[in-house]
Design a protein around this motif. Structure first.
Motif, mmCIF file in Angstrom:
data_model
loop_
_atom_site.group_PDB
_atom_site.id
_atom_site.type_symbol
_atom_site.label_atom_id
_atom_site.label_comp_id
_atom_site.label_asym_id
_atom_site.label_seq_id
_atom_site.Cartn_x
_atom_site.Cartn_y
_atom_site.Cartn_z
ATOM 1 N N THR A 19 4.239 1.308 -3.652
ATOM 2 C CA THR A 19 3.876 1.157 -4.993
ATOM 3 C C THR A 19 3.039 -0.727 -4.743
ATOM 4 O O THR A 19 2.822 -0.365 -6.520
ATOM 5 C CB THR A 19 5.482 0.084 -4.849
ATOM 6 O OG1 THR A 19 5.412 -0.910 -3.090
ATOM 7 C CG2 THR A 19 6.348 1.185 -4.937
ATOM 8 N N ARG A 42 11.310 2.913 -2.287
ATOM 9 C CA ARG A 42 12.409 2.900 -2.316
ATOM 10 C C ARG A 42 13.540 2.418 -3.757
ATOM 11 O O ARG A 42 14.865 2.481 -4.303
ATOM 12 C CB ARG A 42 13.069 1.289 -1.564
ATOM 13 C CG ARG A 42 12.209 0.544 -1.932
ATOM 14 C CD ARG A 42 12.935 -0.886 -0.882
ATOM 15 N NE ARG A 42 11.852 -1.512 -0.533
ATOM 16 C CZ ARG A 42 11.603 -2.642 0.151
ATOM 17 N NH1 ARG A 42 13.084 -3.102 0.802
ATOM 18 N NH2 ARG A 42 11.042 -3.919 0.618
ATOM 19 N N TYR A 158 6.041 -6.713 15.209
ATOM 20 C CA TYR A 158 4.479 -5.736 14.523
ATOM 21 C C TYR A 158 3.554 -5.095 15.494
ATOM 22 O O TYR A 158 3.467 -4.701 15.348
ATOM 23 C CB TYR A 158 3.871 -6.770 13.884
ATOM 24 C CG TYR A 158 3.140 -6.622 12.628
ATOM 25 C CD1 TYR A 158 3.783 -6.016 10.965
ATOM 26 C CD2 TYR A 158 1.598 -6.890 13.142
ATOM 27 C CE1 TYR A 158 2.783 -4.894 10.416
ATOM 28 C CE2 TYR A 158 0.423 -5.768 11.905
ATOM 29 C CZ TYR A 158 1.324 -5.099 11.062
ATOM 30 O OH TYR A 158 0.307 -4.102 9.745
ATOM 31 N N THR A 193 -4.073 -8.183 1.288
ATOM 32 C CA THR A 193 -2.619 -7.374 -0.152
ATOM 33 C C THR A 193 -1.535 -8.920 0.324
ATOM 34 O O THR A 193 -1.473 -9.701 0.954
ATOM 35 C CB THR A 193 -2.173 -6.221 0.725
ATOM 36 O OG1 THR A 193 -1.774 -6.625 2.071
ATOM 37 C CG2 THR A 193 -3.092 -5.401 1.071
ATOM 38 N N ASN A 196 -0.062 -9.705 3.580
ATOM 39 C CA ASN A 196 -1.665 -11.356 3.971
ATOM 40 C C ASN A 196 -1.380 -12.257 3.127
ATOM 41 O O ASN A 196 -2.083 -13.466 4.112
ATOM 42 C CB ASN A 196 -2.740 -10.782 4.325
ATOM 43 C CG ASN A 196 -2.804 -9.755 5.901
ATOM 44 O OD1 ASN A 196 -2.342 -9.945 6.671
ATOM 45 N ND2 ASN A 196 -3.592 -9.002 5.467
HETATM 46 N N1 LIG Z 1 -2.514 -6.137 4.836
HETATM 47 C C1 LIG Z 1 -3.618 -5.822 5.810
HETATM 48 O O1 LIG Z 1 -4.324 -6.296 6.469
HETATM 49 C C2 LIG Z 1 -3.020 -4.645 6.629
HETATM 50 C C3 LIG Z 1 -3.685 -4.353 8.297
HETATM 51 C C4 LIG Z 1 -3.406 -3.296 9.439
HETATM 52 C C5 LIG Z 1 -2.079 -2.644 8.923
HETATM 53 N N2 LIG Z 1 -1.593 -2.489 7.294
HETATM 54 C C6 LIG Z 1 -0.333 -1.815 7.122
HETATM 55 O O2 LIG Z 1 -0.564 -1.225 6.441
HETATM 56 C C7 LIG Z 1 0.794 -0.296 5.176
HETATM 57 C C8 LIG Z 1 0.486 -1.250 4.253
HETATM 58 O O3 LIG Z 1 0.557 -3.034 4.175
HETATM 59 P P1 LIG Z 1 0.043 -3.292 2.958
HETATM 60 O O4 LIG Z 1 -0.659 -4.419 3.285
HETATM 61 O O5 LIG Z 1 -0.283 -2.444 1.342
HETATM 62 O O6 LIG Z 1 1.510 -4.183 2.566
HETATM 63 P P2 LIG Z 1 2.141 -4.561 1.569
HETATM 64 O O7 LIG Z 1 1.251 -4.632 -0.014
HETATM 65 O O8 LIG Z 1 3.064 -5.809 1.543
HETATM 66 O O9 LIG Z 1 3.167 -2.940 1.051
HETATM 67 C C9 LIG Z 1 3.495 -2.861 1.241
HETATM 68 C C10 LIG Z 1 4.236 -1.196 1.070
HETATM 69 O O10 LIG Z 1 5.804 -1.341 1.641
HETATM 70 C C11 LIG Z 1 6.480 -0.876 1.029
HETATM 71 N N3 LIG Z 1 7.853 -0.972 2.400
HETATM 72 C C12 LIG Z 1 8.263 -1.801 2.740
HETATM 73 N N4 LIG Z 1 9.805 -1.756 3.159
HETATM 74 C C13 LIG Z 1 10.004 -0.703 3.036
HETATM 75 C C14 LIG Z 1 11.128 -0.334 2.690
HETATM 76 N N5 LIG Z 1 12.746 -0.940 3.556
HETATM 77 N N6 LIG Z 1 11.192 1.134 1.877
HETATM 78 C C15 LIG Z 1 9.999 1.793 1.501
HETATM 79 N N7 LIG Z 1 9.352 0.873 0.850
HETATM 80 C C16 LIG Z 1 8.999 -0.127 1.819
HETATM 81 C C17 LIG Z 1 6.544 -1.454 0.244
HETATM 82 O O11 LIG Z 1 7.678 -1.376 -0.923
HETATM 83 P P3 LIG Z 1 8.022 -2.284 -2.038
HETATM 84 O O12 LIG Z 1 7.387 -2.287 -3.276
HETATM 85 O O13 LIG Z 1 9.498 -1.030 -2.286
HETATM 86 O O14 LIG Z 1 8.492 -3.393 -1.284
HETATM 87 C C18 LIG Z 1 5.431 -1.799 -0.622
HETATM 88 O O15 LIG Z 1 4.847 -0.452 -1.218
HETATM 89 C C19 LIG Z 1 1.182 -1.135 6.339
HETATM 90 O O16 LIG Z 1 1.625 -0.603 7.446
HETATM 91 C C20 LIG Z 1 0.182 -2.589 6.704
HETATM 92 O O17 LIG Z 1 1.511 -2.569 8.159
HETATM 93 C C21 LIG Z 1 -1.716 -4.205 6.589
#
Ligand SMILES: NC(=O)c1ccc[n+]([C@@H]2O[C@H](COP(=O)([O-])OP(=O)(O)OC[C@H]3O[C@@H](n4cnc5c(N)ncnc54)[C@H](OP(=O)(O)O)[C@@H]3O)[C@@H](O)[C@H]2O)c1
Length: 253
Positions: A19, A42, A158, A193, A196
């Motif tokens: 999303t 979701r 985490y 994102t 962070n």
């Molecule tokens: N950003 C970073 O620096 C970073 C670094 C290393 C790893 N990661 C990993 O990369 C992935 C994406 O991170 P991001 O930074 O893009 O995070 P984000 O912008 O916070 O997006 C998180 C995504 O996960 C979904 N999500 C969270 N809880 C959920 C649930 N209960 N059921 C279904 N969907 C759910 C959210 O959907 P909703 O819109 O419905 O909330 C959203 O689409 C994660 O696994 C994160 O740990 C991120």
């Protein structure tokens, strides 16, 4: 091998958490490379990305999948297969973060993070493997983290979950590689994102982070596009159990 190694035409991909953030960019990358896409999310009401993917000429379906509802999670892959006919590529991307000093870290936060960031990854991998292994092909791409390698501060759940994602990736790869199923992970560095926002808004820590990144900047979600297409495509057919860092050089420092 003839043709474009990175072409995903005729492939069906499923991705969670698209999303916004990293998942959104990766879903678009898969569609731009030719794949039809199932969005595991979701909120079925969020249809903007589906429209963008369809505008590229690809099929796109939204599969209701709240990672807090394990029955929905278990049903997601069968739903994709029912609606799109097969599953070639699974990208496990949905994730959450909870920050608190470990002495105060709550059991509820621990359970939430381990469920969303690790248990549902295991369930979706197992469901995809049950579909892919008998077919003799498939690509599974998990989303690990720098905290698959490092402990971080005040994010114990985490770090435990992402360490688990890295090990799960290798464990499944060992079993499924000989069946033509590639299980690998992308390791995003510090990506700008919503996850962070607190770090980016902290004037001291955000500068410290940039100072340590050899590339000299935070990553952005589109920086993940090449890696996901690579790991989803024939270009990576002999790559198994690999953790591909896309981190501006952070881990090399
Ligand atoms: N950003 C970073 O620096 C970073 C670094 C290393 C790893 N990661 C990993 O990369 C992935 C994406 O991170 P991001 O930074 O893009 O995070 P984000 O912008 O916070 O997006 C998180 C995504 O996960 C979904 N999500 C969270 N809880 C959920 C649930 N209960 N059921 C279904 N969907 C759910 C959210 O959907 P909703 O819109 O419905 O909330 C959203 O689409 C994660 O696994 C994160 O740990 C991120």
């Amino acid at each position: 091998m003839e043709g474009n190694l990175f072409d995903l035409s005729g492939q069906t991909a499923a991705i969670s958490g698209a999303t916004r953030g990293i998942g959104r960019s990766m879903a678009l990358a898969l569609a731009e490379a030719g794949a039809d896409v199932a969005l595991l999310q979701r909120s079925p009401a969020q249809t903007a990305l589906k429209a963008e993917i369809e505008a590229l000429g690809r099929k796109c379906v939204i599969i209701p999948c709240d990672m807090d509802d394990l029955e929905q999670v278990k049903d997601a892959v069968p739903q994709v297969v029912q609606q799109l006919g097969k599953l070639d590529i699974l990208v496990n991307n949905a994730g959450i973060q909870r920050r608190s000093p470990s002495l105060d870290f709550s059991e509820a936060d621990w359970d939430d993070v381990l469920r969303v960031n690790l248990k549902t990854v295991w369930i979706l991998c197992q469901q995809a493997g049950r579909h892919m292994v008998p077919r003799g092909s498939g690509k599974i791409i998990n989303t690990a983290s720098l905290l698959s390698f490092q402990g971080g501060f005040t994010v114990p759940a985490y770090a435990a979950a992402k360490g688990g994602v890295a090990q799960l990736t290798k464990a499944l790869s060992n079993e499924w590689a000989k069946h033509g199923v590639n299980v690998n992970a992308i390791v995003p560095g510090y990506i700008a994102t919503e996850m962070n926002e607190a770090l980016m808004n902290d004037p001291v820590r955000s500068v410290q982070i940039i100072d340590r990144i050899p590339a000299g900047r935070w990553g952005n979600p589109d920086d993940m596009k090449g890696a996901v297409v690579f790991l989803a495509s024939a270009a990576s057919n002999y790559i198994h159990g690999h953790l591909l860092a896309v981190d501006g050089g952070w881990l090399s420092r």
